[in-house]
Design an enzyme around this catalytic site. Structure first.
Site, PDB file in Angstrom:
ATOM      1  N   LYS A 194       0.997  -1.227   0.178  1.00 59.60           N
ATOM      2  CA  LYS A 194       0.063  -0.075   0.094  1.00 59.60           C
ATOM      3  C   LYS A 194       0.929   1.252   0.076  1.00 59.60           C
ATOM      4  O   LYS A 194       0.511   2.276   0.672  1.00 59.60           O
ATOM      5  CB  LYS A 194      -1.037   0.146   1.218  1.00 59.60           C
ATOM      6  CG  LYS A 194      -1.945  -1.298   1.233  1.00 59.60           C
ATOM      7  CD  LYS A 194      -2.545  -1.372  -0.172  1.00 59.60           C
ATOM      8  CE  LYS A 194      -3.367  -0.446  -0.488  1.00 59.60           C
ATOM      9  NZ  LYS A 194      -4.038  -0.707  -2.117  1.00 59.60           N
ATOM     10  N   HIS A 216       6.951  -7.173  -2.734  1.00 62.39           N
ATOM     11  CA  HIS A 216       6.870  -6.622  -1.494  1.00 62.39           C
ATOM     12  C   HIS A 216       7.767  -7.002  -0.439  1.00 62.39           C
ATOM     13  O   HIS A 216       7.794  -6.804   0.737  1.00 62.39           O
ATOM     14  CB  HIS A 216       5.444  -6.806  -0.754  1.00 62.39           C
ATOM     15  CG  HIS A 216       4.146  -6.005  -1.445  1.00 62.39           C
ATOM     16  ND1 HIS A 216       4.409  -4.869  -1.884  1.00 62.39           N
ATOM     17  CD2 HIS A 216       2.876  -6.411  -1.794  1.00 62.39           C
ATOM     18  CE1 HIS A 216       3.313  -4.362  -2.450  1.00 62.39           C
ATOM     19  NE2 HIS A 216       2.242  -5.346  -2.424  1.00 62.39           N
ATOM     20  N   SER A 237      -4.435   3.041   4.779  1.00 67.44           N
ATOM     21  CA  SER A 237      -4.319   2.487   3.622  1.00 67.44           C
ATOM     22  C   SER A 237      -4.457   0.811   3.673  1.00 67.44           C
ATOM     23  O   SER A 237      -5.433   0.054   3.058  1.00 67.44           O
ATOM     24  CB  SER A 237      -3.505   2.816   2.237  1.00 67.44           C
ATOM     25  OG  SER A 237      -3.802   2.263   1.156  1.00 67.44           O
TER      26      SER A 237
END
Length: 263
Positions: free
Chosen positions: A48, A110, A140
């Site tokens: 995010k 990620h 988020s």
């Protein structure tokens, strides 16, 4: 037959000192043995922090003119595979990346820097890293975890915020992620470290810096096309960019893209 829905939400567990879920570790051997190519571009972020935004910008820069049909026919998560993902209802990210016929291949991750497959460093690949301030990142992330059925159960906001501060999130602590990637930048010259807030403040400037790093020289018209295509409203309404075609996401709870580039 391909599965059409996910099993119950996964639990968090400690994986080599980092909180993870099995969707990102089940395919671990193939992830670690993934063979990068010298012209691959790895897009790395904490969850995010602008992953889809930068993925879309890069895809437009490289293929917006040469293969414009990509924008209307192939979801962004297939154009830019999620390397470590193995969601069962989709092919593993390593498999999708191996099947890419584009040059360069755009691949997202990620992973904390210590988990990145060694071939990316051996091949001296370019890496675009995006960091986002912790306050907006956690907000988020909370909304995302509510609607993403492949994420652990988020619980209420207070519980989630405490987990975030404790670093008990999928892919580990925000602080470790952004600082360890920053430290890697000091020894690996092909990491371009961007800040989400800088992109909001002056996209033209950040796009110029990104193009300089990539060795691209787009015309003013091409840059304007990229800026226009990657505007929030355009991406939110684009089924090939907004993840509405991905059954991992429950849009009845929340859209993948909520309130613009500030949330």
């Amino acid at each position: 037959m391909e599965k059409t829905e996910l099993p119950p939400r996964p639990p968090l567990f400690d994986f080599q000192g980092v909180s993870m879920s099995h969707y990102f570790t089940d395919n671990w051997e193939k992830i670690q043995n993934f063979q990068a190519r010298p012209d691959d571009i790895l897009i790395a972020t904490y969850p995010k922090a602008g992953t889809t935004w930068v993925s879309y910008i890069l895809d437009l820069l490289y293929f917006g003119q040469t293969a414009p049909e990509r924008q209307t026919s192939i979801p962004i998560y297939e154009r830019v595979p999620f390397l470590e993902s193995d969601f069962e209802i989709h092919p593993p990210g390593t498999e999708l990346a191996d099947k890419l016929t584009t040059s360069p291949r755009l691949i997202k991750t990620h992973l904390p820097v210590q988990f990145v497959p060694k071939s990316f460093w051996e091949q001296n690949c370019r890496v675009v890293y995006v960091a986002r301030n912790a306050k907006d990142n956690v907000v988020s992330y909370f909304h995302f975890d509510n609607m993403n059925l492949a994420q652990p159960e988020p619980g209420d906001w207070n519980h989630f915020l405490q987990r975030f501060m404790d670093g008990k999130m999928v892919f580990g602590p925000w602080y470790d992620h952004v600082t360890n990637w920053w430290e890697k930048k000091q020894t690996h010259s092909k990491i371009h470290y961007m800040f989400y807030e800088d992109m909001i403040e002056d996209m033209g400037r950040e796009l110029d810096r990104l193009c300089s790093f990539l060795g691209l020289s787009p015309s003013a018209e091409e840059k304007e096309r990229v800026r226009g295509g990657s505007q929030f409203d355009n991406m939110k309404n684009n089924k090939m960019a907004n993840y509405s075609t991905d059954s991992v996401m429950d849009f009845k709870i929340s859209p993948f893209m909520r309130k613009g580039w500030l949330r």
